[in-house]
Design a protein around this motif. Structure first.
Motif, short mmCIF file in Angstrom:
data_model
loop_
_atom_site.label_atom_id
_atom_site.label_comp_id
_atom_site.label_asym_id
_atom_site.label_seq_id
_atom_site.Cartn_x
_atom_site.Cartn_y
_atom_site.Cartn_z
N TYR A 235 1.14 -0.98 -0.24
CA TYR A 235 -0.24 0.32 -0.11
C TYR A 235 0.99 1.08 -0.16
O TYR A 235 1.48 1.55 0.56
CB TYR A 235 -1.26 0.20 1.42
N LYS A 236 0.33 1.85 -1.09
CA LYS A 236 1.52 2.95 -1.11
C LYS A 236 1.30 4.31 -2.27
O LYS A 236 0.25 4.28 -3.24
CB LYS A 236 3.32 2.50 -1.79
N CYS A 237 0.85 5.62 -2.09
CA CYS A 237 0.78 6.66 -1.81
C CYS A 237 1.45 7.48 -2.42
O CYS A 237 2.42 7.87 -2.10
CB CYS A 237 -0.46 7.65 -1.12
N ASN A 238 1.56 7.99 -4.13
CA ASN A 238 3.09 8.65 -4.48
C ASN A 238 2.45 9.66 -4.74
O ASN A 238 3.00 11.27 -5.07
CB ASN A 238 2.64 7.92 -5.45
N CYS A 239 1.51 10.52 -4.22
CA CYS A 239 0.73 12.00 -3.49
C CYS A 239 2.06 12.64 -3.85
O CYS A 239 2.93 12.76 -2.81
CB CYS A 239 -0.17 12.11 -3.49
N SER A 240 2.44 14.08 -3.65
CA SER A 240 3.53 15.35 -2.92
C SER A 240 2.80 16.34 -3.20
O SER A 240 2.10 16.63 -3.71
CB SER A 240 4.40 14.83 -4.41
N ARG A 241 3.47 17.23 -2.96
CA ARG A 241 3.09 18.53 -2.73
C ARG A 241 3.31 19.28 -4.60
O ARG A 241 2.12 20.51 -4.47
CB ARG A 241 4.58 19.45 -1.41
N GLU A 242 4.38 19.06 -4.77
CA GLU A 242 4.18 19.56 -6.29
C GLU A 242 3.50 18.44 -6.89
O GLU A 242 2.45 19.33 -7.77
CB GLU A 242 5.47 18.72 -7.34
N LYS A 243 2.09 17.83 -6.51
CA LYS A 243 1.60 17.27 -8.15
C LYS A 243 0.00 18.08 -7.96
O LYS A 243 -0.89 18.07 -8.15
CB LYS A 243 1.15 15.67 -7.40
N VAL A 244 0.31 18.15 -6.23
CA VAL A 244 -1.21 18.95 -5.45
C VAL A 244 -1.28 20.53 -5.95
O VAL A 244 -2.45 20.99 -6.12
CB VAL A 244 -1.48 19.19 -3.60
N GLU A 245 -0.15 21.00 -6.21
CA GLU A 245 0.20 22.54 -6.77
C GLU A 245 -0.32 22.65 -8.60
O GLU A 245 -0.84 23.20 -8.95
CB GLU A 245 1.20 22.74 -7.06
N ASP A 246 -0.16 21.31 -8.86
CA ASP A 246 -0.44 21.67 -10.47
C ASP A 246 -1.63 21.17 -10.48
O ASP A 246 -2.54 21.66 -11.52
CB ASP A 246 0.33 19.72 -10.86
N ALA A 247 -2.58 20.77 -9.43
CA ALA A 247 -3.69 20.35 -9.17
C ALA A 247 -4.10 21.24 -9.19
O ALA A 247 -5.44 21.75 -9.99
CB ALA A 247 -4.43 19.17 -8.67
N ILE A 248 -4.23 22.31 -8.33
CA ILE A 248 -4.50 23.60 -8.09
C ILE A 248 -4.36 24.15 -8.96
O ILE A 248 -5.16 25.54 -9.40
CB ILE A 248 -3.89 24.21 -6.74
N VAL A 249 -3.37 24.62 -9.67
CA VAL A 249 -3.24 24.92 -11.13
C VAL A 249 -4.00 24.63 -11.89
O VAL A 249 -4.40 25.63 -13.17
CB VAL A 249 -1.45 25.32 -11.46
N SER A 250 -3.85 23.60 -11.96
CA SER A 250 -5.72 23.29 -13.01
C SER A 250 -6.38 24.60 -13.01
O SER A 250 -7.02 23.79 -13.84
CB SER A 250 -4.94 21.41 -13.75
N VAL A 251 -6.53 23.86 -11.65
CA VAL A 251 -8.11 24.61 -12.33
C VAL A 251 -8.69 25.61 -12.77
O VAL A 251 -9.83 26.32 -13.01
CB VAL A 251 -9.24 24.62 -9.73
N GLY A 252 -7.30 26.72 -13.00
CA GLY A 252 -7.48 28.11 -13.40
C GLY A 252 -7.48 29.38 -13.00
O GLY A 252 -7.73 29.22 -11.39
#
Length: 306
Positions: A235-252
């Motif tokens: 069981y391992k999650c590959n989330c990161s601060r960078e990926k979350v930032e990219d997700a926020i940027v993608s909302v516009g």
């Protein structure tokens, strides 16, 4: 650490994969603080996703298995890459039901409810393959067997089990998927059907042996087989601060400006590992600039195409 064994009979017409996922489900239970019933439900989905994920060809290939029911658990999701890492979540992790009176088992079908099962396979093509079937029982194993039969036209048998201890820890978890190739003979099919008919519950076998090879031996009684591969799963999650930032940027830009105006900060929790990421005003301003730059470049590209 869990593991999966892939095996095939001597005529290469019966494929079987068996998994021990006790540690995987235990980790999910701790992370999400699951009830006994959601532990059993998510554990079955994690086990199935781990097995199907191990069938993929490339390390970056992934599958996502989701159970979309109207029961108290809400949506149940597990995703697994071909690298042996699996993760999952339940919309309502603390939802619970009493032990079922009819058979004294954990009421997985009750917590799931009615709905559908969806399997998404991402093999790096432009568009992932998606298949969906209606839930027939909500017990997940039977529903997955129906999926293989309807969507893939492959006769299959699926067994999944999670044994939850009195303290809600996971005593045993695992399962198997059997698939018949077109050249399987009536004799082979009859022998396999007889074995499955006399098979004890998956949880009882796992509790006694904690051994995937023993599970295969019991299922394939009087059928010669060979082990093709053993693969570890975690069981391992590959989330990161960078990926979350990219997700926020993608909302516009518009949405980020709204967050800055109303809250001046953002808190984002990962569905799969419950890790919390906090972003302050300066972080959001930096992401707003990035989002505006992306929009600007996108307009330039669109203009250049005319």
């Amino acid at each position: 650490m869990g593991y999966i064994l892939r095996a095939i009979d001597e005529t290469e017409t019966i494929k079987i994969s068996a998994a021990i996922t006790t540690d995987v489900v235990e980790e999910a239970t701790k992370i999400h603080k699951l009830s006994k019933t959601t532990s059993a439900a998510l554990g079955r989905v994690l086990t199935a996703a781990s097995i199907i994920g191990s069938w993929q060809k490339n390390e970056e290939d992934s599958i996502t298995l989701s159970i979309n029911g109207d029961g108290p658990a809400g949506r149940i999701v597990a995703t697994c890459k071909n690298d042996g890492f699996v993760k999952g979540y339940v919309t309502n992790p603390t939802a619970d039901l009493p032990i079922r009176e009819s058979d004294s088992k954990i009421d997985v079908s009750g917590i799931v409810g009615k709905g559908n099962l969806t399997l998404v396979m991402d093999t790096g093509m432009k568009k992932p393959y998606t298949g969906t079937v209606n839930l027939t029982t909500g017990e997940i194993a039977e529903d997955l067997a129906v999926y293989f039969s309807q969507s893939d036209q492959v006769p299959s048998a699926v067994g999944l089990g999670v044994l939850v201890d009195v303290d809600y820890s996971i005593k045993a978890a695992g399962g198997f998927i059997i698939q018949l190739m077109p050249d399987a003979t009536e004799e082979q099919i009859s022998k396999l059907e007889e074995n499955l008919k006399n098979l004890p519950s998956v949880t009882s076998i796992l509790d006694e042996y904690h051994d995937a090879e023993k599970l295969i031996e019991i299922i394939m009684k009087d059928i010669n087989f060979k082990i093709l591969e053993k693969r570890e799963i975690t069981y391992k999650c590959n989330c990161s601060r960078e990926k979350v930032e990219d997700a926020i940027v993608s909302v516009g830009p518009k949405e980020i400006e709204e967050i800055l105006r109303e809250d001046k900060k953002a808190e984002v929790s990962c569905y799969f590992c419950d890790k919390v990421y906090n972003f302050d005003e300066s972080d959001l301003e930096r992401m707003l600039k990035k989002a505006k730059d992306i929009n600007k470049n996108r307009k330039i590209i669109i203009q250049d195409n005319f």
